[in-house]
Design a protein around this motif. Sequence first.
Motif, short mmCIF file in Angstrom:
data_model
loop_
_atom_site.label_atom_id
_atom_site.label_comp_id
_atom_site.label_asym_id
_atom_site.label_seq_id
_atom_site.Cartn_x
_atom_site.Cartn_y
_atom_site.Cartn_z
N GLU A 184 0.80 -1.23 0.00
CA GLU A 184 0.00 0.00 0.00
C GLU A 184 0.83 1.27 0.00
O GLU A 184 0.28 2.38 -0.10
CB GLU A 184 -0.94 0.01 1.20
N GLY A 185 2.15 1.15 0.13
CA GLY A 185 2.98 2.35 0.21
C GLY A 185 2.75 3.09 1.52
O GLY A 185 2.64 4.32 1.56
N TYR A 186 2.69 2.34 2.60
CA TYR A 186 2.37 2.86 3.94
C TYR A 186 3.36 3.94 4.38
O TYR A 186 4.58 3.75 4.30
CB TYR A 186 2.38 1.70 4.93
N ILE A 187 2.82 5.08 4.84
CA ILE A 187 3.64 6.16 5.37
C ILE A 187 3.09 6.53 6.74
O ILE A 187 1.98 7.08 6.83
CB ILE A 187 3.62 7.41 4.46
N PRO A 188 3.78 6.23 7.83
CA PRO A 188 3.27 6.60 9.15
C PRO A 188 3.26 8.12 9.32
O PRO A 188 4.05 8.82 8.69
CB PRO A 188 4.26 5.94 10.11
N PHE A 189 2.34 8.61 10.15
CA PHE A 189 2.22 10.05 10.39
C PHE A 189 2.19 10.80 9.05
O PHE A 189 2.90 11.78 8.84
CB PHE A 189 3.38 10.56 11.25
N LYS A 190 1.36 10.29 8.15
CA LYS A 190 1.35 10.76 6.77
C LYS A 190 1.01 12.25 6.65
O LYS A 190 1.38 12.91 5.68
CB LYS A 190 0.36 9.93 5.95
N GLU A 191 0.30 12.77 7.63
CA GLU A 191 -0.07 14.18 7.60
C GLU A 191 1.16 15.07 7.48
O GLU A 191 1.11 16.16 6.89
CB GLU A 191 -0.86 14.57 8.85
N VAL A 197 7.73 12.36 1.59
CA VAL A 197 7.83 11.02 1.00
C VAL A 197 6.60 10.75 0.15
O VAL A 197 5.47 10.90 0.63
CB VAL A 197 7.93 9.92 2.10
N SER A 198 6.78 10.35 -1.10
CA SER A 198 5.66 9.95 -1.95
C SER A 198 5.37 8.47 -1.76
O SER A 198 6.20 7.73 -1.22
CB SER A 198 5.97 10.25 -3.41
N THR A 199 4.21 8.04 -2.23
CA THR A 199 3.85 6.62 -2.14
C THR A 199 4.85 5.76 -2.89
O THR A 199 5.26 4.69 -2.41
CB THR A 199 2.43 6.39 -2.68
N ASP A 200 5.26 6.20 -4.07
CA ASP A 200 6.23 5.43 -4.86
C ASP A 200 7.58 5.35 -4.15
O ASP A 200 8.25 4.31 -4.17
CB ASP A 200 6.41 6.05 -6.24
N LYS A 203 7.27 2.79 -1.39
CA LYS A 203 7.34 1.42 -1.90
C LYS A 203 8.77 1.04 -2.27
O LYS A 203 9.19 -0.11 -2.06
CB LYS A 203 6.42 1.29 -3.12
N ALA A 204 9.53 1.98 -2.82
CA ALA A 204 10.93 1.71 -3.17
C ALA A 204 11.75 1.43 -1.91
O ALA A 204 12.61 0.54 -1.89
CB ALA A 204 11.51 2.89 -3.94
N ARG A 205 11.48 2.17 -0.86
CA ARG A 205 12.19 1.95 0.40
C ARG A 205 11.87 0.57 0.96
O ARG A 205 12.77 -0.14 1.41
CB ARG A 205 11.78 3.03 1.41
N TYR A 206 10.60 0.21 0.95
CA TYR A 206 10.22 -1.12 1.46
C TYR A 206 10.83 -2.22 0.59
O TYR A 206 11.16 -3.30 1.09
CB TYR A 206 8.71 -1.24 1.53
N GLY A 207 10.97 -1.96 -0.71
CA GLY A 207 11.62 -2.93 -1.58
C GLY A 207 13.06 -3.14 -1.20
O GLY A 207 13.56 -4.28 -1.19
N ALA A 208 13.75 -2.06 -0.86
CA ALA A 208 15.15 -2.16 -0.42
C ALA A 208 15.25 -2.93 0.89
O ALA A 208 16.17 -3.74 1.08
CB ALA A 208 15.75 -0.76 -0.27
N LEU A 209 14.31 -2.68 1.80
CA LEU A 209 14.32 -3.39 3.08
C LEU A 209 14.02 -4.87 2.88
O LEU A 209 14.59 -5.74 3.56
CB LEU A 209 13.31 -2.76 4.03
#
Length: 362
Positions: A184-191, A197-200, A203-209
């Motif tokens: 979902e491209g989760y971003i905590p404290f998204k406000e 940080v964009s959704t894409d 997702k790229a960060r989570y891919g690296a992790l």
Amino acid sequence: FVDRIDIPPDAWYAWDVGRRKIVTAGEAGVTAAKVKIIAQYDDIIGKFKYHDGTTMSIADWLIGWMLNFERADNRSPLYDEAFVGQFESWRELFRAWRIVKEHPLTIEWYVNYTSLDAELIAAGYVGIPSMPWHVIAVGIRAEEQGLLAFGQSKAEKKKVEWTNYIAGPSLEILSRMLKEAASEGYIPFKEVLGKYVSTDEAKARYGALSKWYSIFGHFWVGSGPYYLYAADPMAKTATLKAARTRVLVTMAEGPGTTGPAPGKYVHPEGKEVSITARPAGIFATFDKWIVDGKEVRGATTLTMTMDDHHVVTAVFRTYYELITALVIIVVAAIGAIVFLLIKKRKAKKPEGEAATTIKPAA
């Protein structure tokens, strides 16, 4: 020394958990502090790399600060009553901070902590975020769902695992949270973090992790001169490797192997390495490479530069599989052609065919 240090009204004073917004010093009526610390870093935003290859953003600086307020506020699912005392002690000394400039990064802190040694004052605040935001985020997501807890006391009270990024049952839970967050491209404290940080990008960060976890089997991603290569809680040992090295994991799928043999290898950063696919027996053939999840077609020898950690899989197939696949394709093609011919024949009226009328006998 001065009698008074004014805090700029736009400096960040707090994270309001209920209203989901940053409260400025001006809004809070906080006007003065005892000490002002100014830190000018190199041009690190977008350039400084964490161990999983992701580059630093302002979100990495914000998440830990905001998490403190969440853990001390009983309106948050991250609330931990055992953390409140620690938070209040910190809150008494910390007044506000602001990011003056991003390139190069310049930050001001306004605090009430004093000491005869100026370096001791600065040491409590000046530094860099040691863990990137997306790694902290999977732990946040797990605690929001009641599966883990950052604090030991809360974990025991809730009868859940105490969050452990290195070993134990936490890893399976964090792995699930990672898959959900990546989807979902989760971003905590998204406000707030959503401004940086964009959704894409998330997702790229989570891919690296995800790649990091597949190689090292843990989630401890840092930023120092060494990274955690392996940990054995039973033996109470940890193996560290210099951050200037990169890890290559080689695997084989199907009837074949690789040279060097499937395994984990440590190379200096930037070194050029070669992996050779070796089919097993006369009925096996090399099919393709999969490099970090992406298919690569080509020769049986793959050469690559170790500019990052990599996972390489050599995929093999048997000739029987290839022949079977070919037969299926041919049969399907013939079937399609026959079907079209029959359909065309039924739709076409034969030329020269006369209509026949049958009359009853007189």
